[in-house]
Design an enzyme around this catalytic site. Structure first.
Site, mmCIF file in Angstrom:
data_model
loop_
_atom_site.group_PDB
_atom_site.id
_atom_site.type_symbol
_atom_site.label_atom_id
_atom_site.label_comp_id
_atom_site.label_asym_id
_atom_site.label_seq_id
_atom_site.Cartn_x
_atom_site.Cartn_y
_atom_site.Cartn_z
ATOM 1 N N LYS A 57 29.572 34.961 39.303
ATOM 2 C CA LYS A 57 30.114 34.177 40.413
ATOM 3 C C LYS A 57 28.951 33.741 41.302
ATOM 4 C CE LYS A 57 34.852 35.830 41.093
ATOM 5 N NZ LYS A 57 35.774 36.459 42.064
ATOM 6 N N GLU A 102 31.675 49.334 47.508
ATOM 7 C CA GLU A 102 31.975 48.662 46.237
ATOM 8 C C GLU A 102 31.828 49.639 45.063
ATOM 9 O OE1 GLU A 102 33.190 45.568 46.257
ATOM 10 O OE2 GLU A 102 32.315 44.500 47.969
ATOM 11 N N ARG A 138 40.519 40.746 36.218
ATOM 12 C CA ARG A 138 39.382 40.726 37.138
ATOM 13 C C ARG A 138 39.841 40.834 38.597
ATOM 14 N NH1 ARG A 138 33.797 37.137 36.651
ATOM 15 N NH2 ARG A 138 32.864 37.882 38.569
ATOM 16 N N ARG A 147 21.407 19.801 35.630
ATOM 17 C CA ARG A 147 22.596 20.265 34.898
ATOM 18 C C ARG A 147 22.452 21.683 34.350
ATOM 19 N NH1 ARG A 147 22.476 14.928 32.995
ATOM 20 N NH2 ARG A 147 23.945 13.672 34.182
ATOM 21 N N GLU A 180 38.657 35.311 36.102
ATOM 22 C CA GLU A 180 39.660 35.875 37.006
ATOM 23 C C GLU A 180 41.041 35.240 36.874
ATOM 24 O OE1 GLU A 180 38.120 37.069 40.840
ATOM 25 O OE2 GLU A 180 40.105 36.895 41.714
ATOM 26 N N HIS A 219 38.872 40.729 53.978
ATOM 27 C CA HIS A 219 38.596 39.351 54.411
ATOM 28 C C HIS A 219 39.273 39.047 55.737
ATOM 29 C CE1 HIS A 219 37.761 38.198 49.951
ATOM 30 N NE2 HIS A 219 36.701 38.711 50.547
ATOM 31 N N HIS A 234 40.130 43.925 49.257
ATOM 32 C CA HIS A 234 39.423 42.726 49.697
ATOM 33 C C HIS A 234 40.253 41.750 50.521
ATOM 34 C CE1 HIS A 234 36.007 44.097 47.468
ATOM 35 N NE2 HIS A 234 35.324 43.000 47.736
ATOM 36 N N ASN A 253 39.362 42.985 43.424
ATOM 37 C CA ASN A 253 39.655 42.618 44.810
ATOM 38 C C ASN A 253 40.354 43.737 45.574
ATOM 39 O OD1 ASN A 253 38.568 40.026 44.586
ATOM 40 N ND2 ASN A 253 40.456 39.266 43.649
ATOM 41 N N LYS A 310 32.178 46.986 35.898
ATOM 42 C CA LYS A 310 32.221 45.551 36.192
ATOM 43 C C LYS A 310 32.030 44.739 34.911
ATOM 44 C CE LYS A 310 31.644 41.794 39.030
ATOM 45 N NZ LYS A 310 31.393 41.253 40.345
ATOM 46 N N HIS A 316 30.379 42.942 54.992
ATOM 47 C CA HIS A 316 31.429 42.801 53.975
ATOM 48 C C HIS A 316 31.820 44.163 53.384
ATOM 49 C CE1 HIS A 316 33.754 41.443 50.577
ATOM 50 N NE2 HIS A 316 32.932 42.098 49.769
#
Ligand code: ADP
Ligand code: ZN
Length: 373
Positions: A148, A190, A246, A126, A242, A257, A253, A250, A232, A271
């Site tokens: 994340k 980035e 936030r 946990r 998000e 993607h 992005h 993206n 950031k 990426h």
């Protein structure tokens, strides 16, 4: 220019606040940095084969200086490492060595290792604590900060994960010197993203220092890492999970993607490379919609290109990149809410915003032009 020997950025999240240490030689100081959070002089390290070969001994020596021993789990490099099988085997390996809630696991590697290890840490009994030691530029300025964590499922990338913040981020600038050039440039995408989102001054710094950034000049690069981490950290502090701001991170992005998906997530397109092209597309689309001047769009594009990134979809490696297929992928992206496509668009450099009502027909027409021979 900030003093290069000691930079620290705080991610302010109340009780879960943590510091990002940015400097040269930090792997050798890992013992001193982590000792205050350890309950016993022992850590668990998760890394990949490439990084282990070059940087593991330095980290272990840095820990040993403070009498800290380490159990090391080495995984294969590459995106496919972020899978259920490795989640299971890594948790089992750590538990077999006696890891429990009081222990700390160190993620030594790029985004792949950081994402997987953060999830391992969140799930094992946990939750054990973890420290990010990002070794790619992309991980230093993006994935290691903000909590994340995820693995991929056959349904898509990063679909199995948690928001789980690390105890600290140790961004040693020396490790960037061994980074393959494609990985460096992918990370620079980035970096420039933060300028394009809301920081013209930083954008100009990147514009002026493109050559040095491309050559991994240590001083310029650490300054870029610092500003990126500050940006950031600020955005994450304001919107950890998000729900709002936030989403600006993206920028480029959703286009990226779609490109990555069209390329089958193959090695021809990293990426960060896709993000470079995706941001250029976001600016061109903003221009097509009359939101942003042609001058600003071209300036954004040139700056991305100067970092060694491809901005023209037609010249991009991998593929095939076909307009309707890209649109299809974009509509299926997880950011689509109730059939409405949300995109980060720009009114200019440093003036990005969240557009929640993107018109599919205009986007289709745009993508057709972008991909026409
Ligand atoms: P990202 O951080 O972009 O998500 P990965 O975790 O997939 O990327 O790392 C990209 C590649 O670079 C991997 O093959 C990894 O082993 C390698 N790598 C990571 N850090 C370094 C480094 N400091 N020096 C050399 N290679 C590295
Ligand atoms: Zn990204």
């Amino acid at each position: 220019m900030t003093n290069k020997s000691a930079m620290q950025v705080t991610v302010a999240l109340g009780e879960r606040s943590y510091d990002i240490h940015i400097a040269s030689g930090l792997l050798s100081r890992a013992g001193e940095l982590t000792k205050p959070i350890l309950k016993q002089p022992r850590v668990y390290i998760v890394t990949d084969e490439n990084v282990a070969k070059i940087h593991l001994e330095t980290l272990k020596a840095g820990l040993a200086k403070e009498g800290i021993s380490a159990f090391v789990e080495v995984l294969p490099p590459g995106e496919s490492t972020k899978c259920y099988a490795n989640l299971e085997s890594t948790i089992d390996a750590l538990m077999a060595q006696g890891a429990d809630r009081n222990d700390v696991v160190i993620a030594l590697g790029g985004g792949v290792i950081g994402d997987l290890t953060g999830l391992v840490a969140g799930l094992l009994k946990r939750g054990m604590r973890f420290v990010q030691v990002p070794t790619t530029l992309l991980a230093q300025v993006d994935s290691s900060v903000g909590g994340k964590t995820a693995i991929n499922s056959k349904m898509g990338k990063n679909l199995i994960g948690l928001f789980n913040q690390p105890e600290m981020v140790i961004a040693d600038q020396d490790v960037l010197q061994t980074l393959p050039v494609r990985e460096l440039r992918a990370g620079l995408a980035e970096v420039i993203k933060y300028g394009l989102i809301d920081d013209v001054e930083f954008f100009e710094f990147i514009e002026q220092n493109a050559e040095k950034l491309n050559a991994a000049d240590p001083e310029i690069l650490s300054e870029a890492v610092r500003v990126s981490c500050e940006a950031k950290a600020r955005i994450v502090s304001e919107d950890e999970t998000e729900r709002g701001k936030r989403a600006l991170l993206n920028l480029g992005h959703t286009f990226a993607h779609a490109l990555e998906r069209a390329n089958g997530f193959g090695p021809a397109l990293l990426h960060g490379e896709a993000v470079g092209t995706g941001m250029a597309m976001a600016f061109r689309y903003s221009q097509a919609l009359g939101l942003c001047s042609g001058q600003e769009a071209v300036r954004a594009e040139k700056a991305i290109f100067a970092l060694g990134l491809e901005t023209d979809v037609r010249k991009l490696s991998g593929g095939p990149y076909e307009g309707d297929a890209l649109l299809e992928h974009m509509m299926h992206d997880k950011k689509t809410e109730q059939g409405n496509l949300t995109l980060i668009l720009a009114k200019g450099i440093g003036q990005s915003y969240i557009e929640k009502q993107v018109d599919a027909d205009s986007l289709r027409a745009f993508l057709k032009i972008e991909t026409a021979d």
